[in-house]
Design an enzyme around this catalytic site. Structure first.
Site, PDB file in Angstrom:
ATOM      1  N   PHE A 172      37.962  24.416  27.255  1.00 22.69           N
ATOM      2  CA  PHE A 172      38.368  25.540  26.418  1.00 22.69           C
ATOM      3  C   PHE A 172      37.854  25.278  25.004  1.00 22.69           C
ATOM      4  O   PHE A 172      37.905  24.150  24.515  1.00 22.69           O
ATOM      5  CB  PHE A 172      39.898  25.648  26.349  1.00 22.69           C
ATOM      6  CG  PHE A 172      40.520  26.373  27.510  1.00 22.69           C
ATOM      7  CD1 PHE A 172      39.799  26.658  28.665  1.00 22.69           C
ATOM      8  CD2 PHE A 172      41.854  26.783  27.449  1.00 22.69           C
ATOM      9  CE1 PHE A 172      40.390  27.333  29.726  1.00 22.69           C
ATOM     10  CE2 PHE A 172      42.446  27.458  28.498  1.00 22.69           C
ATOM     11  CZ  PHE A 172      41.723  27.724  29.644  1.00 22.69           C
ATOM     12  N   LYS A 173      37.378  26.319  24.383  1.00 17.53           N
ATOM     13  CA  LYS A 173      36.990  26.195  22.968  1.00 17.53           C
ATOM     14  C   LYS A 173      38.145  26.784  22.166  1.00 17.53           C
ATOM     15  O   LYS A 173      38.271  28.003  22.012  1.00 17.53           O
ATOM     16  CB  LYS A 173      35.685  26.943  22.709  1.00 17.53           C
ATOM     17  CG  LYS A 173      35.190  26.778  21.291  1.00 17.53           C
ATOM     18  CD  LYS A 173      33.824  27.426  21.132  1.00 17.53           C
ATOM     19  CE  LYS A 173      33.240  27.179  19.754  1.00 17.53           C
ATOM     20  NZ  LYS A 173      34.158  27.330  18.654  1.00 17.53           N
ATOM     21  N   TYR A 174      38.987  25.893  21.678  1.00 13.17           N
ATOM     22  CA  TYR A 174      40.222  26.317  21.014  1.00 13.17           C
ATOM     23  C   TYR A 174      39.949  26.902  19.632  1.00 13.17           C
ATOM     24  O   TYR A 174      38.990  26.508  18.959  1.00 13.17           O
ATOM     25  CB  TYR A 174      41.190  25.127  20.893  1.00 13.17           C
ATOM     26  CG  TYR A 174      41.658  24.639  22.243  1.00 13.17           C
ATOM     27  CD1 TYR A 174      42.738  25.244  22.867  1.00 13.17           C
ATOM     28  CD2 TYR A 174      40.995  23.601  22.896  1.00 13.17           C
ATOM     29  CE1 TYR A 174      43.158  24.810  24.123  1.00 13.17           C
ATOM     30  CE2 TYR A 174      41.409  23.163  24.146  1.00 13.17           C
ATOM     31  CZ  TYR A 174      42.493  23.776  24.753  1.00 13.17           C
ATOM     32  OH  TYR A 174      42.894  23.348  25.991  1.00 13.17           O
TER      33      TYR A 174
END
Ligand code: ATP
Length: 825
Positions: free
Chosen positions: A452-454
């Site tokens: 995930f690219k937070y």
């Protein structure tokens, strides 16, 4: 969207935009100026020299008796103070010292400036203990003492040095004899370098200049090397030490008025004429004559005084800063004044940027060890080592010390990655969409992790055996006190395994819902306090999502594959719900397209920006083009490098829009409702090799009312943040109403990159024409980036190439695009 923090950029000074001038400067020193005498009356009508702007009493034409009386009184008092000043100087010097005084005397005058009568008491009690001699020149032995004549000759010989010649033509030994009477390297030597470097756009000459200067300084005064490096790179310390000068326009104008007697209106006229505060100071000071010349400045003395300025804290700190600024300006002459003042506002305009400085350090030390005719590959290797060292240990003091102690070859060992000194972050490359990502990541069987690219704030966390924890931002600012809850989690929830003695870990801090653990937006995170957050009063709950481990139990992990680093990461920490987690991830190969796609969608549903794709092991893949070459994609952790082995796939991937980080460099007043505000705004990329800002577009969409107000307040007319004169380091075909001093980065979305008939940004990289972007739209301020981290011409060119490779530009569209593009001129 990328990370945006509200944490202030480390190196950028806070500029005071108040144009209001205090009528009465507070120090005895400043009482010597005419402002003091006119403290309670307007200065506006005081005659000034139209060119220099310096008030000229002798030419004053008082219009009535009172003014005449004031003028006479002023003259009388000025003469009286001049005499006092002279006596004061004499009373603090032995007759021998006076005998040796010359225009650029090497006599110590610290006492003159630190005497109770001259400087405010606050200086002595608060800070002067720091450096007994104020960093100024020590008395020369009588044999070495320069006479007026010989000193003039010395300065003549400095002025004749051409630092920008190729290093094989430069012999530092030739200048040593002339400079030997200086115990400490004079600041004039450095400003002479600045003048030469500022006069060229040639990167080769800039690198030569810095390299040759360093070589000379190594022989002349090694103790000044660190100071010279800081001063040449527009900083006085690394970002994580938060040494901010905090010198605003108000302090500078008060100091200038005090030391030169210039009036506020005259100062403004000069600023309108030059548009550069350094040029203003130069002109204001150039015609000032004192009976007794103060001692000249040394490089180290200037640097030490700047550190004192940065350290000044408390309610009297503004006065103190002003007095120290005055002290420097009083002593500065000619070019020294120009560059001192530019240094105060941290905008040196000499085109010496970090990479240039690192190259120069590498070359200078290599020449010193192996002679100036050493082979090119040795030089290149040295440059690589110094750059790598900086990326792991970004502190010039430590690098210079290590270079002096053991040279370039041993630098990585002598100046290693160190706990509580942040390393520069590894950077990812953008991809336009999933299929481009799959092409770039390599062959069918390449294994990679999708994470995930937070949408939070990147954090680098250091932990040592004593239990000390430091948290650094992407911009290397220390922000431990912003996240006491993260510190608490690491300390008290048994997150760290018992066998762990030390580590450096990286992750994203994200705002979450305390109860459900659902991710919150970046906007929520930006509502958290910036400094000294108290754990009991935290309203924005956060979770740390760890994604990398760079150091463990005394060992660097940088050279290990991501697969191995991740294993160690997972073996070292234990997640705590809603407080500490590993980045959500799946492992995949290009054949797992469905799984990747569904992971991507779940990331978006979880309010993430998309996914990060990271190679698990280093691989070799075919390079682009028909020549059947291959290239290596490294899965090691490479600080400060944008790698192809870390790919970003963002949620906007299916639209044409992308974003760049641009620097606002000027503005026009808007129409109608916006007539009071700045719109459009001229935006630029920054060339990292020269420090030049290259305009790429005008932007007038995406601004909120709050943004309009903030921008207006920051770039207010009448402050040193705006100027009508085009700064030398701006490249723009357009002339906005006002140019702005570059100091922040804005994220800008756009439709596409286009060849421009107007702008010259990135000219020569993809075409003889420059590049521009169409339909720019303001997204947000990038408070986590300084101007040095703005998008580069090369990056813009890369975006253009990619777009071109995808074939989005068909001729019809192009024409329509160009027509639309016209509206932005
Ligand atoms: P860059 O950091 O490449 O200059 P940027 O700051 O504009 O770019 P992005 O391009 O959006 O940011 O992407 C990189 C950022 O994504 C990282 O700096 C980091 O803060 C964030 N990020 C979120 N999740 C991850 C993750 N799992 N791995 C790496 N970075 C992540």
């Amino acid at each position: 969207m990328p990370k945006r923090t509200t944490n202030g950029g480390g190196g950028t000074p806070k500029r005071n935009r108040s144009g209001k001038e205090a009528a009465v400067p507070s120090s005895p020193g400043s009482k010597r100026t005419l402002d003091f005498y006119f403290a309670n009356r307007s200065l506006n009508d005081t005659p000034v020299d139209s060119t220099s702007g310096v008030r000229k009493l002798s030419q004053s034409k008082a219009e009535n008796g009172n003014e005449k009386a004031d003028e006479e009184l002023a003259r009388k008092l000025q003469a009286q103070f001049d005499t006092e000043y002279q006596l004061l100087n004499q009373s603090n010097l032995s007759s021998r010292e006076i005998g040796h005084r010359s225009e650029y005397s090497t006599t110590p005058d610290a006492t003159i400036y630190y005497t109770e009568n001259y400087m405010p008491k606050i200086l002595e009690s608060d800070i002067l203990a720091v450096d007994a001699d104020g960093g100024e020149q020590q008395p020369p032995s009588s044999a070495e003492a320069a006479t007026s004549k010989s000193t003039a000759a010395i300065f003549g010989s400095i002025a004749a040095i051409d630092f920008t010649v190729s290093s094989s033509e430069f012999d530092p030994n030739l200048y040593l004899a002339a400079l030997k009477s200086f115990v400490r390297a004079p600041y004039f030597l450095l400003t002479h370098l600045f003048t030469q470097v500022a006069a060229t756009r040639s990167r080769i000459k800039i690198v030569n200049g810095l390299t040759n200067f360093i070589r000379l300084l190594m022989l002349l005064d090694m103790s000044a090397l660190g100071s010279a490096v800081w001063l040449s790179t527009n900083s006085i310390g690394p970002p994580y030490k938060a040494l901010e000068l905090g010198i605003g326009g108000s302090i500078i104008s008060k100091a200038l008025k005090s030391v030169s007697g210039i009036s506020a209106p005259a100062l403004k006229r000069l600023y309108d004429k030059h548009g550069d505060i350094g040029d203003v100071a130069f002109e204001a000071k150039v015609s000032v004559r004192t009976l007794v010349e103060p001692p000249h400045l040394s490089i180290k003395g200037v640097y030490d005084t700047l550190v004192q300025i940065a350290l000044a804290k408390g309610n009297k700190s503004q006065d103190l800063k002003q007095k120290l600024v005055e002290k420097l300006l009083i002593r500065g002459r000619g070019e020294e004044v120009r560059y001192l003042t530019r240094t105060f506002v941290q905008h040196l305009r000499i085109g010496a940027v970090r990479t240039t400085m690192l190259t120069a350090l590498a070359r200078a030390f290599t020449f010193a060890a192996h002679g100036s005719d050493c082979p090119q590959d040795r030089l290149q290797k040295a440059e690589e080592i110094v750059r790598q060292c900086y990326a792991r240990h970004p502190n010039y003091d430590d690098i210079v010390t290590a270079l002096l102690a053991s040279g370039v070859e041993n630098l990585i060992e002598s100046c290693p990655m160190t706990l509580h000194i942040p390393i520069l972050p590894m950077l990812g490359s953008i991809t336009k969409d999933m299929s481009e990502m799959l092409v770039r990541i390599g062959r069918e069987n390449t294994e990679f992790a999708c994470e995930f690219k937070y949408d939070g704030q990147r954090a680098q966390i250091h932990y040592d055996e004593s239990g000390k924890i430091s948290i650094f931002s992407r911009h290397l600012d220390l922000m431990t006190d912003k996240y006491p809850d993260i510190v608490d989690v690491l300390r008290s929830h048994r997150v760290i395994s018992d066998s762990t003695r030390s580590f450096i870990l990286e992750g994203e801090i994200v705002a979450i819902d305390e109860v459900t653990g659902a991710l919150d937006s970046f906007q929520s995170l930006s509502n958290r306090g910036r400094k000294d957050v108290q754990i009991d009063s935290i309203s924005v709950t956060v979770c740390l999502f760890a994604f990398d481990l760079m150091y463990l139990n005394g060992e660097s992990l940088l050279e290990l594959s991501f697969r191995r680093r991740r294993e160690l990461l997972r073996g070292t920490f234990s997640p705590v719900p809603h407080k500490f987690a590993y980045a959500e991830s799946i492992d995949a190969t290009p054949l797992d397209q469905d799984a990747i796609s569904s992971f991507f969608h779940s990331s978006i549903e979880s309010k993430c920006e998309g996914i990060m794709v990271k190679l698990l092991d280093s691989v070799t893949v075919p390079a682009a083009g028909a020549n059947k070459r291959t290239k290596s994609l490294l899965s090691t952790y490479t600080p400060d490098l944008r790698q192809e082995s870390w790919l970003k796939v963002k949620k906007d991937y299916d639209s044409a829009a992308d974003s760049v980080d641009l620097v606002p460099i000027g503005g026009w007043h808007g129409n109608g409702r916006k007539s009071n505000f700045w719109s459009p705004v001229l935006l630029a990329v920054r060339d990292p090799d020269t420090g030049v800002f290259q305009a790429v577009c005008k932007c007038m969409t995406g601004f909120t009312d709050a943004m309009y107000k903030e921008t207006k307040a920051k770039y207010d007319e009448g402050t040193i943040n705006v100027t009508r004169v085009k700064p030398a380091d701006f490249e723009t075909p357009l002339t906005p109403e006002f140019f702005w001093v570059p100091q922040e980065v804005w994220e800008i979305k756009f439709a596409d990159v286009t060849l421009s008939p107007l702008y010259s940004a990135a000219q020569g990289i993809v075409s003889d024409r420059g590049l521009s972007i169409r339909f720019p739209r303001f997204i947000r301020r990038r408070d986590d980036k300084g101007v040095e981290e703005a998008s580069t011409p090369a990056f813009l060119a890369e975006l253009y190439r990619r777009q071109h490779a995808r074939g989005t530009e068909d001729p019809v569209q192009e024409q329509a695009a160009d027509d639309l593009y016209e509206q932005f001129y």
